[in-house]
Design a protein around this motif. Structure first.
Motif, PDB file in Angstrom:
ATOM      1  N   ASP A 166      39.054   9.640  14.270  1.00  0.00           N
ATOM      2  CA  ASP A 166      38.320   9.089  15.511  1.00  0.00           C
ATOM      3  C   ASP A 166      37.064  10.001  15.680  1.00  0.00           C
ATOM      4  O   ASP A 166      37.091  11.200  16.353  1.00  0.00           O
ATOM      5  CB  ASP A 166      39.238   9.015  16.709  1.00  0.00           C
ATOM      6  CG  ASP A 166      38.705   8.026  17.958  1.00  0.00           C
ATOM      7  OD1 ASP A 166      37.144   7.803  17.579  1.00  0.00           O
ATOM      8  OD2 ASP A 166      39.336   7.829  19.089  1.00  0.00           O
ATOM      9  N   ARG A 196      34.535   2.919   7.157  1.00  0.00           N
ATOM     10  CA  ARG A 196      35.153   2.292   8.277  1.00  0.00           C
ATOM     11  C   ARG A 196      36.620   1.718   7.704  1.00  0.00           C
ATOM     12  O   ARG A 196      36.748   1.634   6.458  1.00  0.00           O
ATOM     13  CB  ARG A 196      34.518   1.214   8.783  1.00  0.00           C
ATOM     14  CG  ARG A 196      33.394   1.410   9.694  1.00  0.00           C
ATOM     15  CD  ARG A 196      32.518   0.379   9.837  1.00  0.00           C
ATOM     16  NE  ARG A 196      33.135  -0.778  10.203  1.00  0.00           N
ATOM     17  CZ  ARG A 196      32.226  -1.948  10.162  1.00  0.00           C
ATOM     18  NH1 ARG A 196      31.190  -1.958   9.777  1.00  0.00           N
ATOM     19  NH2 ARG A 196      32.865  -3.157  10.779  1.00  0.00           N
ATOM     20  N   ALA A 248      37.522  -3.722   7.869  1.00  0.00           N
ATOM     21  CA  ALA A 248      35.960  -4.119   8.064  1.00  0.00           C
ATOM     22  C   ALA A 248      35.810  -5.010   6.776  1.00  0.00           C
ATOM     23  O   ALA A 248      34.464  -5.562   7.043  1.00  0.00           O
ATOM     24  CB  ALA A 248      35.224  -2.980   8.393  1.00  0.00           C
ATOM     25  N   THR A 275      30.641   4.096   8.356  1.00  0.00           N
ATOM     26  CA  THR A 275      30.039   4.641   9.897  1.00  0.00           C
ATOM     27  C   THR A 275      28.984   5.604   9.637  1.00  0.00           C
ATOM     28  O   THR A 275      27.884   5.620  10.281  1.00  0.00           O
ATOM     29  CB  THR A 275      31.282   5.265  10.486  1.00  0.00           C
ATOM     30  OG1 THR A 275      31.985   4.154  10.664  1.00  0.00           O
ATOM     31  CG2 THR A 275      30.879   5.843  11.785  1.00  0.00           C
ATOM     32  N   HIS A 312      25.737   1.720  13.509  1.00  0.00           N
ATOM     33  CA  HIS A 312      26.275   1.539  15.042  1.00  0.00           C
ATOM     34  C   HIS A 312      26.256   0.024  15.581  1.00  0.00           C
ATOM     35  O   HIS A 312      25.209  -0.567  15.151  1.00  0.00           O
ATOM     36  CB  HIS A 312      25.273   2.497  15.943  1.00  0.00           C
ATOM     37  CG  HIS A 312      26.058   2.457  17.336  1.00  0.00           C
ATOM     38  ND1 HIS A 312      25.351   1.322  18.502  1.00  0.00           N
ATOM     39  CD2 HIS A 312      26.546   3.133  17.882  1.00  0.00           C
ATOM     40  CE1 HIS A 312      25.990   1.978  19.414  1.00  0.00           C
ATOM     41  NE2 HIS A 312      26.761   2.863  19.283  1.00  0.00           N
ATOM     42  N   LYS A 313      27.152  -0.425  16.237  1.00  0.00           N
ATOM     43  CA  LYS A 313      27.172  -1.890  16.408  1.00  0.00           C
ATOM     44  C   LYS A 313      26.780  -1.987  17.703  1.00  0.00           C
ATOM     45  O   LYS A 313      26.723  -1.503  18.858  1.00  0.00           O
ATOM     46  CB  LYS A 313      28.890  -2.313  16.464  1.00  0.00           C
ATOM     47  CG  LYS A 313      28.853  -3.697  16.850  1.00  0.00           C
ATOM     48  CD  LYS A 313      30.487  -3.960  16.741  1.00  0.00           C
ATOM     49  CE  LYS A 313      30.669  -5.415  17.307  1.00  0.00           C
ATOM     50  NZ  LYS A 313      32.083  -5.693  17.218  1.00  0.00           N
ATOM     51  N   PHE A 332      25.615  -4.630  12.960  1.00  0.00           N
ATOM     52  CA  PHE A 332      25.953  -3.058  12.694  1.00  0.00           C
ATOM     53  C   PHE A 332      24.225  -2.878  12.298  1.00  0.00           C
ATOM     54  O   PHE A 332      23.870  -3.504  11.202  1.00  0.00           O
ATOM     55  CB  PHE A 332      26.765  -2.871  11.777  1.00  0.00           C
ATOM     56  CG  PHE A 332      27.943  -2.788  12.196  1.00  0.00           C
ATOM     57  CD1 PHE A 332      28.730  -1.556  12.981  1.00  0.00           C
ATOM     58  CD2 PHE A 332      29.111  -3.998  12.283  1.00  0.00           C
ATOM     59  CE1 PHE A 332      29.922  -1.340  13.139  1.00  0.00           C
ATOM     60  CE2 PHE A 332      30.112  -3.804  13.066  1.00  0.00           C
ATOM     61  CZ  PHE A 332      30.687  -2.699  13.438  1.00  0.00           C
ATOM     62  N   ASN A 363      28.860   4.384  20.266  1.00  0.00           N
ATOM     63  CA  ASN A 363      30.343   3.533  20.058  1.00  0.00           C
ATOM     64  C   ASN A 363      30.769   3.985  18.619  1.00  0.00           C
ATOM     65  O   ASN A 363      30.555   2.881  17.754  1.00  0.00           O
ATOM     66  CB  ASN A 363      30.062   2.263  20.535  1.00  0.00           C
ATOM     67  CG  ASN A 363      31.699   1.241  20.416  1.00  0.00           C
ATOM     68  OD1 ASN A 363      32.682   2.112  20.432  1.00  0.00           O
ATOM     69  ND2 ASN A 363      31.671   0.179  20.000  1.00  0.00           N
ATOM     70  N   GLU A 417      32.499   4.128  15.154  1.00  0.00           N
ATOM     71  CA  GLU A 417      33.666   3.471  14.381  1.00  0.00           C
ATOM     72  C   GLU A 417      34.594   4.537  13.707  1.00  0.00           C
ATOM     73  O   GLU A 417      33.871   5.468  13.352  1.00  0.00           O
ATOM     74  CB  GLU A 417      33.194   2.355  13.428  1.00  0.00           C
ATOM     75  CG  GLU A 417      32.211   1.133  13.837  1.00  0.00           C
ATOM     76  CD  GLU A 417      33.153   0.200  14.626  1.00  0.00           C
ATOM     77  OE1 GLU A 417      34.371   0.002  14.126  1.00  0.00           O
ATOM     78  OE2 GLU A 417      32.982  -0.562  15.778  1.00  0.00           O
TER      79      GLU A 417
END
Length: 541
Positions: free
Chosen positions: A90, A119, A123, A137, A157-158, A165, A363, A365
């Motif tokens: 994480d 990821r 996904a 990621t 990044h989302k 993304f 944020n 992933e």
């Protein structure tokens, strides 16, 4: 008393062992993933089964070491291999360190040597189907081809508004080392939104994930965007200057006057041979034995310069040279004035960006696998010691124990090779200078001998000038030799131009005359070619 001392010593020993145990336990907990490639990768790393990835991975030693790595073994191939992590990492949980070694044993002219931190498979990807489209990621590592030369750091990044993304590229990343040594690349992602890039433990780049100055495009979109529905009004005038509508062309302005005219003051040089052509048939040329008049056409002797023209100022029809026309003014244009209706450069109005969002932290992933998906023109790329950790000190310790000893050995070997090459160059220079000193003793150098010797002495003091000195001495040598051979002959005088020597011509007039003569020659050649389409000339006979 002795018994008491022994008890205290025993207590200290137990405490020390406990500290070592917990320290080791703490350190190991900071290591999220580590791959040393000491053992074969088969079964642990999965090679993509996609047809396009035909490159063969090998478990091989780094050149000059007993240390193993993952080797790119073939040139001009696509490669793809992936390792699923036992535990998902994480990136939102404190500091995360991404580090690995790569050695470009054959250099890197065009290709990549980067890692993709993937990821989870939810996904939409599989290990055997791993390819360029597999969602990642972070992408991190060297990439070099043509104008591209950088250590990539790309965050996918989302956008929480659009759900899309987007790749965000680090601006102004460090360049890739150009040697063939083992280098270690480190990216440190910090909880304060900072990212640090290290090469061989040296900080090369510091950036902030949320700064528009550091990533392209920025993670946080612009609050406003140009309205795509806005259109420029038809009467919008963007011209800052316009022709003066009240201006009138002067009466004496002649737009038809030519730029150049004949120089009426020019006179034909005395002795000009009007009736002599500049070229004549070569009297020594003979018709080839294999010439067939029916197949090859009428044979004509190749042309050669007319010897009569060598002594005369010129041959053929004499024409006056051209000169600039003092009456020439060109096309008249009205002068420009400020445009009273100028409104500036139009641009659409700004509207709120529907994809805009605010962000305190990226944020991220999670990372569930590490993949290498590259295309390269070079073989010999060796990956080793791939590490994911939560402490910078852990990464530093791996650099000291796993990377630094190898790098030092390679560096020393490189220095030894450079020294050997330098020694070879010195031996070469000695041979060259010995030869040059012998040349300087040649008798016909005469008064130039002192200058040559002085030049050689200065060059020996600066060996890097050897090549330029050789060239200089050779030039001097042959210049003197040529003077001795041809010194008694007068150099031929250049032919006068087709106009009087007194007439001064501008560069424009000379250019025009040359262009006119060239055009006429081309027209004459075209006429000759049309009259005898099958005629062939052999000028070398």
């Amino acid at each position: 008393m002795e018994e008491s001392k022994r008890k205290i010593f025993a207590q200290y020993a137990v405490l020390l062992l406990a500290c070592c145990f917990f320290s080791q336990l703490y350190a190991s907990s900071d290591v999220k993933f580590y791959e040393s490639f000491d053992e074969a990768f088969d079964g642990k790393w999965i090679v993509s089964e996609k047809e396009e990835y035909s490159g063969v991975w090998k478990h091989a030693k780094s050149e000059g070491h007993d240390d193993y790595g993952l080797l790119v073994s073939e040139k001009a191939r696509k490669y793809a291999i992936v390792k699923e992590l036992d535990n998902v990492v994480d990136l939102k949980d404190g500091t995360v360190v991404l580090q690995y070694e790569v050695r470009l044993q054959e250099g890197l002219e065009c290709g990549g040597a980067y890692l993709k931190y993937l990821r989870p498979q939810e996904a939409g990807w599989t290990a055997k189907g791993f390819d360029n489209a597999s969602p990642y990621t972070v992408m991190f590592g060297p990439d070099k081809c043509g104008a591209t030369n950088k250590v990539h750091f790309i965050l996918k990044h989302k956008n929480p508004k659009s759900g899309e993304f987007i790749e965000h590229h680090l601006k102004f990343p460090p360049s890739v080392p150009s040697d063939k040594l083992t280098h270690v690349y480190t990216a440190v992602l910090k909880p304060d939104n900072e990212v640090l890039i290290f090469v061989d433990g040296e900080e090369k780049k510091k950036a902030n994930f949320l700064s528009a100055d550091d990533f392209e495009p920025p993670l946080i979109p612009a609050e406003t965007i140009p309205d795509p529905e806005d259109k420029k009004p038809e009467d919008w005038d963007e011209r800052a200057k316009i022709p003066d509508p009240d201006a009138k062309k002067p009466d004496d302005w002649d737009e038809d006057a030519p730029m150049e005219i004949e120089d009426e003051e020019a006179e034909k040089p005395e002795g000009w041979l009007d009736d002599e052509p500049e070229e004549i048939d070569n009297p020594e040329a003979t018709k080839p034995e294999d010439w067939d008049d029916e197949e090859d056409g009428l044979w004509e002797a190749p042309k050669t310069d007319n010897p009569k023209c060598e002594e005369a100022p010129g041959c053929g029809e004499w024409k006056r040279p051209m000169k600039r026309n003092p009456a020439y003014k060109g096309k008249w244009h009205a002068p420009l004035i400020d445009n009273p209706n100028y409104k500036g450069i139009w641009k659409p109005r700004d509207i709120p960006n529907p994809d805009y969002f605010e962000l305190d932290k990226p944020n991220f992933e999670p990372i569930a696998a590490i993949g290498i998906e590259i295309w390269t023109m070079q073989d010999g790329i060796l990956f080793d010691n791939i590490l994911i950790a939560s402490d910078e000190k852990v990464a530093e310790s791996y650099r000291k124990t796993a990377w630094k000893p190898k790098f030092d050995v390679e560096k020393e070997k490189q220095k030894a090779e450079e020294t050997a090459e330098s020694g070879g160059l010195k031996r070469y220079q000695k041979v060259v200078f010995d030869l040059l000193y012998k040349v300087a003793d040649v008798p016909f150098l005469g008064e130039h001998k002192a200058k040559v010797l002085d030049l050689l002495e200065k060059a020996e003091a600066q060996p890097n000038l050897t090549v330029s000195v050789v060239i200089s001495v050779v030039v001097v040598f042959f210049s003197i030799l040529l003077k001795l051979i041809f010194g008694g002959k007068k150099q031929p005088q250049p032919k006068p131009a087709r106009a009087s020597a007194e007439t001064e011509k501008t560069d424009a007039a000379e250019t025009s005359t040359s262009n006119s003569q060239a055009t006429e020659e081309k027209e004459e050649q075209s006429e000759d070619a049309a009259a005898a389409p099958r005629r062939r000339t052999r000028r070398d006979n």
